[in-house]
Design an enzyme around this catalytic site. Sequence first.
Site, PDB file in Angstrom:
ATOM      1  N   ASN A 160       0.874  -1.263  -0.111  1.00 32.17           N
ATOM      2  CA  ASN A 160      -0.469   0.093   0.695  1.00 32.17           C
ATOM      3  C   ASN A 160       1.102   1.009  -0.262  1.00 32.17           C
ATOM      4  OD1 ASN A 160      -2.253   2.148   0.447  1.00 32.17           O
ATOM      5  ND2 ASN A 160      -2.498   1.389   2.275  1.00 32.17           N
ATOM      6  N   TRP A 161       1.642   2.332  -1.001  1.00 32.30           N
ATOM      7  CA  TRP A 161       1.909   2.654  -0.810  1.00 32.30           C
ATOM      8  C   TRP A 161       1.324   4.048  -0.747  1.00 32.30           C
ATOM      9  CZ3 TRP A 161       4.185   3.584  -6.623  1.00 32.30           C
ATOM     10  CH2 TRP A 161       5.123   1.309  -7.198  1.00 32.30           C
ATOM     11  N   LYS A 162       0.455   4.197  -0.454  1.00 31.47           N
ATOM     12  CA  LYS A 162      -0.287   5.595   0.013  1.00 31.47           C
ATOM     13  C   LYS A 162      -0.215   6.626  -0.865  1.00 31.47           C
ATOM     14  CE  LYS A 162      -0.630   3.709   4.409  1.00 31.47           C
ATOM     15  NZ  LYS A 162      -0.639   3.586   5.796  1.00 31.47           N
TER      16      LYS A 162
ATOM     17  N   HIS B 214      -9.529   1.155   4.755  1.00 33.66           N
ATOM     18  CA  HIS B 214      -8.050   1.350   5.754  1.00 33.66           C
ATOM     19  C   HIS B 214      -8.726   2.280   6.837  1.00 33.66           C
ATOM     20  CE1 HIS B 214      -4.124   2.563   6.278  1.00 33.66           C
ATOM     21  NE2 HIS B 214      -3.799   1.415   5.813  1.00 33.66           N
TER      22      HIS B 214
ATOM     23  N   GLU C  35      -5.499  -5.234  10.711  1.00 30.15           N
ATOM     24  CA  GLU C  35      -4.611  -4.873  10.772  1.00 30.15           C
ATOM     25  C   GLU C  35      -4.945  -3.950  12.505  1.00 30.15           C
ATOM     26  OE1 GLU C  35      -2.670  -3.070   7.179  1.00 30.15           O
ATOM     27  OE2 GLU C  35      -4.631  -1.595   7.398  1.00 30.15           O
TER      28      GLU C  35
ATOM     29  N   SER D 206       3.405  -2.473  10.783  1.00 31.40           N
ATOM     30  CA  SER D 206       4.641  -2.426  10.732  1.00 31.40           C
ATOM     31  C   SER D 206       5.996  -3.557   9.691  1.00 31.40           C
ATOM     32  CB  SER D 206       4.901  -2.497  12.397  1.00 31.40           C
ATOM     33  OG  SER D 206       4.916  -0.958  12.337  1.00 31.40           O
TER      34      SER D 206
ATOM     35  N   GLY E 298       2.809  -1.087   4.370  1.00 34.78           N
ATOM     36  CA  GLY E 298       3.085  -0.009   4.045  1.00 34.78           C
ATOM     37  C   GLY E 298       3.961   1.173   3.896  1.00 34.78           C
ATOM     38  N   GLY E 299       4.791   1.996   5.363  1.00 32.52           N
ATOM     39  CA  GLY E 299       6.389   1.788   4.754  1.00 32.52           C
ATOM     40  C   GLY E 299       7.305   0.425   4.187  1.00 32.52           C
TER      41      GLY E 299
HETATM   42  C1  PEP Z   1      -1.236   0.308   6.253  1.00 29.05           C
HETATM   43  O1  PEP Z   1      -1.112   1.496   6.550  1.00 29.05           O
HETATM   44  O2  PEP Z   1      -1.687  -0.771   5.875  1.00 29.05           O
HETATM   45  C2  PEP Z   1       0.271  -0.461   6.875  1.00 29.05           C
HETATM   46  C3  PEP Z   1       0.302  -1.380   7.118  1.00 29.05           C
HETATM   47  O3  PEP Z   1       1.111   0.904   7.263  1.00 29.05           O
HETATM   48  P1  PEP Z   1       2.592  -0.213   8.156  1.00 29.05           P
HETATM   49  O4  PEP Z   1       2.965  -1.340   7.519  1.00 29.05           O
HETATM   50  O5  PEP Z   1       3.499   0.750   7.297  1.00 29.05           O
HETATM   51  O6  PEP Z   1       2.369  -0.432   9.311  1.00 29.05           O
END
Ligand code: PEP
Length: 242
Positions: free
Chosen positions: A6-8, A91, A160, A200, A221-222
């Site tokens: 998920n590049w957001k 989300h 999540e 994370s 995400g990140g």
């Molecule tokens: C997300 O926002 O879907 C996510 C999992 O972010 P991160 O991996 O950065 O916690």
Amino acid sequence: MLIAGNWKMNLKYEDILKFKDILTDLKLDNQVEMAIFPQFPLLYSAKEYLSNYNIEIGAQACSSELKGAFTGDVSVEIISDIGCKYCIVGHSERRMFHNETNGFIKKASNLLLSKNIIPIICVGESEEIKNKKNTNQFIISQINECVPDNISSNLVIAYEPLWAIGTGVIPDYEEIFNVHAVIMNELSYIENLRVIYGGSVNVENCSKIFELNNVHGALIGGSSLKFKDFLAIYKSAVKQII
Ligand code: PEP
């Protein structure tokens, strides 16, 4: 398994090209799907450049209405025309900043399914709910309110926990296992249901997460913005299958 990035609201057109370039050495395993979720204006290019590599493309959100006077929204019809296989729905950032409710998520998921797009419905408890030990009950009610009534297949649930998103903190592995078990039990009537974990996920913790036998992938995400890390996470999922 599904490894979804998920590049957001990050990365640009040139990053699609950079991503494509580092894929040349990667051999995708047919039991582990890779999907990326760039911003809407990049979806066409992503589809064009990445489909040769069998990378799936998905949208980060969609409207719960088919069409009409909804300025700024994006319809499932367009997402389908582009060739997206998946769409993330509900989300936590959409719930928080765009008031997406469980009712909205159910309606949008129904529309997606009508266009053969697989919804990735996000659920997860706040830290307060976790501390009160109400996680299971909360997740069950989210599931019951978000999942379309007549669905029999083609669904991904992303567990999540809100307190794990972007914080570097993840639940105990046993806790992930337990919540996934609750979700699978609640939705046992859905064929090929996949429950993926998000929050994370990184190169260090991914293999332990993928070892859990009711984890069917990850929403990342990140770490999906650092392409080398994303590919390393993908490879870790493949190792788990072998
Ligand atoms: C997300 O926002 O879907 C996510 C999992 O972010 P991160 O991996 O950065 O916690």
